[in-house]
Design an enzyme around this catalytic site. Structure first.
Site, mmCIF file in Angstrom:
data_model
loop_
_atom_site.group_PDB
_atom_site.id
_atom_site.type_symbol
_atom_site.label_atom_id
_atom_site.label_comp_id
_atom_site.label_asym_id
_atom_site.label_seq_id
_atom_site.Cartn_x
_atom_site.Cartn_y
_atom_site.Cartn_z
ATOM 1 N N ASP A 8 0.764 -1.197 0.000
ATOM 2 C CA ASP A 8 -0.104 0.030 -0.069
ATOM 3 C C ASP A 8 0.867 1.202 0.027
ATOM 4 O O ASP A 8 2.258 1.229 0.070
ATOM 5 C CB ASP A 8 -1.000 -0.048 1.202
ATOM 6 N N ALA A 10 -0.036 5.122 1.185
ATOM 7 C CA ALA A 10 -0.242 6.098 2.513
ATOM 8 C C ALA A 10 -0.260 5.167 3.860
ATOM 9 O O ALA A 10 -1.242 4.394 3.938
ATOM 10 C CB ALA A 10 -1.271 7.038 2.488
ATOM 11 N N ALA A 41 -13.840 10.676 9.346
ATOM 12 C CA ALA A 41 -13.084 10.356 8.057
ATOM 13 C C ALA A 41 -12.176 9.138 8.120
ATOM 14 O O ALA A 41 -11.908 8.547 6.872
ATOM 15 C CB ALA A 41 -12.186 11.811 8.004
ATOM 16 N N MET A 45 -10.887 4.283 5.913
ATOM 17 C CA MET A 45 -9.799 4.197 5.282
ATOM 18 C C MET A 45 -9.158 3.114 4.660
ATOM 19 O O MET A 45 -9.445 1.935 5.387
ATOM 20 C CB MET A 45 -8.627 4.966 6.207
ATOM 21 N N LYS A 49 -11.894 5.641 -2.938
ATOM 22 C CA LYS A 49 -12.164 7.341 -2.289
ATOM 23 C C LYS A 49 -13.733 7.276 -2.689
ATOM 24 O O LYS A 49 -14.360 7.789 -1.495
ATOM 25 C CB LYS A 49 -11.253 8.346 -2.725
ATOM 26 N N HIS A 52 -15.162 5.261 0.019
ATOM 27 C CA HIS A 52 -15.194 5.890 1.469
ATOM 28 C C HIS A 52 -16.031 7.146 1.476
ATOM 29 O O HIS A 52 -16.470 7.029 2.818
ATOM 30 C CB HIS A 52 -13.675 6.341 1.350
ATOM 31 N N ARG A 156 -10.864 -2.308 -2.895
ATOM 32 C CA ARG A 156 -10.743 -2.889 -1.692
ATOM 33 C C ARG A 156 -12.049 -2.980 -0.779
ATOM 34 O O ARG A 156 -12.920 -2.057 -1.026
ATOM 35 C CB ARG A 156 -9.525 -2.488 -0.694
ATOM 36 N N ASP A 182 -1.956 -0.911 6.171
ATOM 37 C CA ASP A 182 -2.324 -0.320 7.519
ATOM 38 C C ASP A 182 -3.598 -0.238 7.937
ATOM 39 O O ASP A 182 -4.068 0.256 8.958
ATOM 40 C CB ASP A 182 -1.570 1.148 7.660
#
Length: 265
Positions: A8, A10, A41, A45, A49, A52, A156, A182
């Site tokens: 991944d 970030a 927010a 994650m 997006k 999200h 994902r 993460d």
């Protein structure tokens, strides 16, 4: 043995704490008169997006309805995305959000020396990555493949990005690939693809601290963050959880020992 590591971006390789999208999400919803928290927010994650934003919108639907007179819908999601993406592009271009996490270069060199190839998937869109990837390359991170949110029909935790990355690299079987992430959706992506999944506890979204903030944290605070992140990542299906990419060599060594005992993902 392990043939490839799919990383991944970030919170995994750069942007300690995965902080670039946070202000962008908050500002994008505020643009439409709805306040969301950093916790709101951060919740989804790791997902694409648009997905999200869709989930955050559902979570704050009462506030959205009170402001706009209707439930959060797909048109609202697209309107917020149109505001969000340029904000995220601007955020990733800063040194604060594009710097490699400590130990990344050494871990990548360790893999290279052992013939372990490097690919990547991300929840970021391609316009975001067109700005971020050159900044990472200048620091030594240039994966063979970069599969972005929106490149394929589903993001994902669907396995499509992983399968595309492996197909592009010509790597198989999936049980010779390690995915590092993460976030729970990124771990789910690995498990659904049939790969080994390694979670990063302290460098990523769940802890949410910059490298400087983490350095100021006490050992007790770090232990608490590590325990919380580890629990979430293991619940999502991680085979093991380490602090950060600096621990990748140890993680791969541990997985290869498990493979030698006959274990599979």
């Amino acid at each position: 043995m392990i043939q490839a590591v799919i990383l991944d971006w970030a919170g995994t390789v750069l942007d300690h704490g995965s902080r670039a999208p946070m202000a962008a999400f908050v500002k994008a919803f505020a643009h439409f008169g709805v306040e969301i928290s950093i916790a709101d927010a951060r919740g989804p994650m790791g997902m694409a997006k648009r997905d999200h934003i869709r989930l955050v919108g559902r979570a704050v639907n009462d506030a959205w309805r009170a402001k706009h007179g209707h439930d959060f819908n797909e048109a609202d999601m697209e309107a917020i995305f149109a505001v969000f993406e340029p904000l995220n592009v601007a955020a990733v271009k800063t040194a604060e959000h594009s710097t490699l996490i400590a130990g990344a270069r050494e871990a990548l060199e360790w893999c290279k020396a052992r013939g372990i190839r490097i690919g990547s998937t991300t929840g970021y869109t391609r316009p975001i990555m067109e700005e971020l990837a050159p900044l990472a390359a200048a620091q030594g991170f240039s994966p063979e493949v970069m599969v972005c949110a929106g490149d394929l029909a589903a993001g994902r935790p669907a396995p499509l990005q992983m399968w595309y990355a492996m197909a592009s690299m010509g790597i198989w079987p999936a049980n010779t690939v390690v995915k590092c992430d993460d976030t729970p959706p990124g771990i789910g992506e690995a498990r659904n693809a049939g790969c080994w999944a390694v979670g990063f506890a302290l460098s990523g979204n769940i802890a949410g601290l910059s490298e400087a903030e983490m350095a100021w944290a006490s050992e007790a605070e770090k232990a608490e963050m590590r325990a919380r992140a580890t629990a979430e990542l293991l619940e999502a299906g991680a085979h093991l959880v380490v602090d950060s990419i600096a621990d990748l060599p140890a993680a791969i060594t541990a997985i290869q020992a498990r493979m030698a005992r006959g274990e599979t993902p």
